[in-house]
Write an enzyme that holds these catalytic residues in place. Sequence first.
Site, mmCIF file in Angstrom:
data_model
loop_
_atom_site.group_PDB
_atom_site.id
_atom_site.type_symbol
_atom_site.label_atom_id
_atom_site.label_comp_id
_atom_site.label_asym_id
_atom_site.label_seq_id
_atom_site.Cartn_x
_atom_site.Cartn_y
_atom_site.Cartn_z
ATOM 1 N N HIS A 1 -13.471 -17.840 -61.699
ATOM 2 C CA HIS A 1 -14.368 -18.899 -61.217
ATOM 3 C C HIS A 1 -15.207 -18.276 -60.106
ATOM 4 C CE1 HIS A 1 -11.918 -22.245 -63.040
ATOM 5 N NE2 HIS A 1 -10.956 -21.344 -62.905
ATOM 6 N N HIS B 1 -10.961 -20.641 -52.790
ATOM 7 C CA HIS B 1 -11.304 -21.746 -51.890
ATOM 8 C C HIS B 1 -11.163 -21.185 -50.479
ATOM 9 C CE1 HIS B 1 -11.112 -24.609 -55.194
ATOM 10 N NE2 HIS B 1 -9.971 -24.058 -55.561
ATOM 11 N N HIS C 1 -7.353 -25.498 -71.032
ATOM 12 C CA HIS C 1 -6.435 -25.730 -69.906
ATOM 13 C C HIS C 1 -5.632 -26.961 -70.295
ATOM 14 C CE1 HIS C 1 -5.754 -26.202 -65.311
ATOM 15 N NE2 HIS C 1 -4.996 -27.093 -65.922
ATOM 16 N N ASP D 1 -7.574 -15.946 -63.364
ATOM 17 C CA ASP D 1 -7.881 -17.303 -62.882
ATOM 18 C C ASP D 1 -8.319 -17.232 -61.422
ATOM 19 O OD1 ASP D 1 -8.329 -19.987 -62.763
ATOM 20 O OD2 ASP D 1 -6.262 -20.599 -63.077
ATOM 21 N N ARG E 1 -18.085 -19.722 -58.921
ATOM 22 C CA ARG E 1 -18.580 -20.821 -58.069
ATOM 23 C C ARG E 1 -20.090 -20.931 -57.918
ATOM 24 N NH1 ARG E 1 -13.737 -22.957 -58.623
ATOM 25 N NH2 ARG E 1 -12.151 -22.298 -57.170
ATOM 26 N N ASN F 1 -16.790 -24.809 -64.284
ATOM 27 C CA ASN F 1 -16.676 -25.913 -63.316
ATOM 28 C C ASN F 1 -17.432 -25.629 -62.019
ATOM 29 O OD1 ASN F 1 -14.781 -23.940 -62.661
ATOM 30 N ND2 ASN F 1 -13.298 -25.388 -61.842
HETATM 31 O O1 DOR Z 1 -5.777 -23.932 -59.660
HETATM 32 C C1 DOR Z 1 -6.809 -24.019 -60.301
HETATM 33 N N1 DOR Z 1 -8.012 -23.866 -59.729
HETATM 34 N N2 DOR Z 1 -6.751 -24.284 -61.606
HETATM 35 C C2 DOR Z 1 -7.869 -24.580 -62.324
HETATM 36 O O2 DOR Z 1 -7.750 -24.873 -63.469
HETATM 37 C C3 DOR Z 1 -9.185 -24.627 -61.668
HETATM 38 C C4 DOR Z 1 -9.197 -23.748 -60.507
HETATM 39 C C5 DOR Z 1 -10.432 -23.900 -59.638
HETATM 40 O O3 DOR Z 1 -11.532 -23.930 -60.187
HETATM 41 O O4 DOR Z 1 -10.284 -23.910 -58.426
#
Ligand code: DOR
Length: 454
Positions: A70, A316, A187, A312, A72, A102
């Site tokens: 991801h 954050h 997922h 994955d 972002r 996402n």
């Molecule tokens: O822990 C997760 N974070 N699982 C996910 O499926 C999405 C991901 C995120 O985008 O932060």
Amino acid sequence: MLTAKGATGRHADLLVRGGTVVTPEKSAQADIACVDGRIVSLDARGWSASEVVKADGLHVLPGVIDTQVHFREPGLEHKENLEAGTRGAVLGGVTAVFEMPNTHPLTLHRADLERKLAAASGRAWCDIAFYIGGSSVNASELGHLETLPGCAGVKVLMGSSFGDLLTDDDTVLRRILAHGRRHVAVHAEDEARLRERRAIVEASGDVRDHPRWRDVESALKATRRIVGMAAEAGRLLHVLHVSTAEEVAFLAAHRSRATVEVLPHHLTLCAPECYERLGTLAQMNPPVRDARHREALWHALREGQVDTLGSDHAPHTQEEKARPYPQPPSGMPGVQTLLPVMLDHVSQGRLSLQRLVELTSAGPARVFGIMGKARIAVGYDADLTLIDLKARREITNRWMASVCGWTPYDGMRVTDWPMATIVRGQVVTRDDAVQGQPVGQPVRFCNKMAITPA
Ligand code: DOR
């Protein structure tokens, strides 16, 4: 080191000399000559080159492919962006990544995909492809969208995690499965059950309850449901981040319907210890579970029941993660640590180097239909990851290129290290630093795979 252009022999742009080349089948000493980003010979006798990388004492792997990150961008650049995310990838020995939908906006339409490809152009350090999110708004167009250049395929999120992508309705899921031919990446956590059980963590406020809330049944129920629907639709699935012993057993019985991804986080961390040590930094979905599940994942990996490894990578900020549980967003970074952490497992005898290479190159190529990559063979892209299996290093937050600036492995000592990363013949990292310019291009796929209905 530069060598003069040879008067008699052939001339390569790059020679990787003296390393032990590792493929899923064997390890053998070989020199690799590259021209215009492709491998042109595995025997460097008679070749001169503009650039020579001395790989004596190193192992040369097919470039590592991380099938789940991801990054972002757009919309959440305070957590990560395409430049920093791909810089972390190459520093960690990764040569191609598949990025998740996402973001803000979600990646649902052709214009969203094209915007991401444009944003990656000239800024991505490794090759990249983007998933399209499968949703009610685009379900009937997915057969076309999944074939667009730079599209890794369709991703479906059955249980809410982070961001607005969610498809838990059976009618919509069936429509998604009815449109397209490639594996659908899924997922699998059951949204209704997650909602019912959310009160557990609202009441306790204890991150150790994260795997109790998002329990085995939440994952297994969704996995069973989607595999059943895929069988009706004659469609193949790629089940992402499988985290439970029960799913492993179920999916082993459905190998002709679904391929399997596991994560280094689930193979390395263990509940409850990780929650006691890392608190909400260890909070991710599906959760890190206890030793019984971790052992089942290792068993599956060794038995050939797993097809790909994804990090994955889900960054954050530390401020976001510091909120009281269950408020913090779920997810941990991982693209830069995927290879060092997994190679440390190799050094501890938990799996063979060949098996790891299978999972990071041939496996992704098979599942996603990647063209021209993932093999050290003449004609293939010169994507190479050079590793030192004897180097002893420490993973630190300081080493992280990610905008989020942390790793759950801060302070972990490993025996191995990525020493150089080569993307289509360009040496993009050496000795822990990037060099040159970002050279990343869209990954190419074979989109005409014939899939036999059930
Ligand atoms: O822990 C997760 N974070 N699982 C996910 O499926 C999405 C991901 C995120 O985008 O932060």
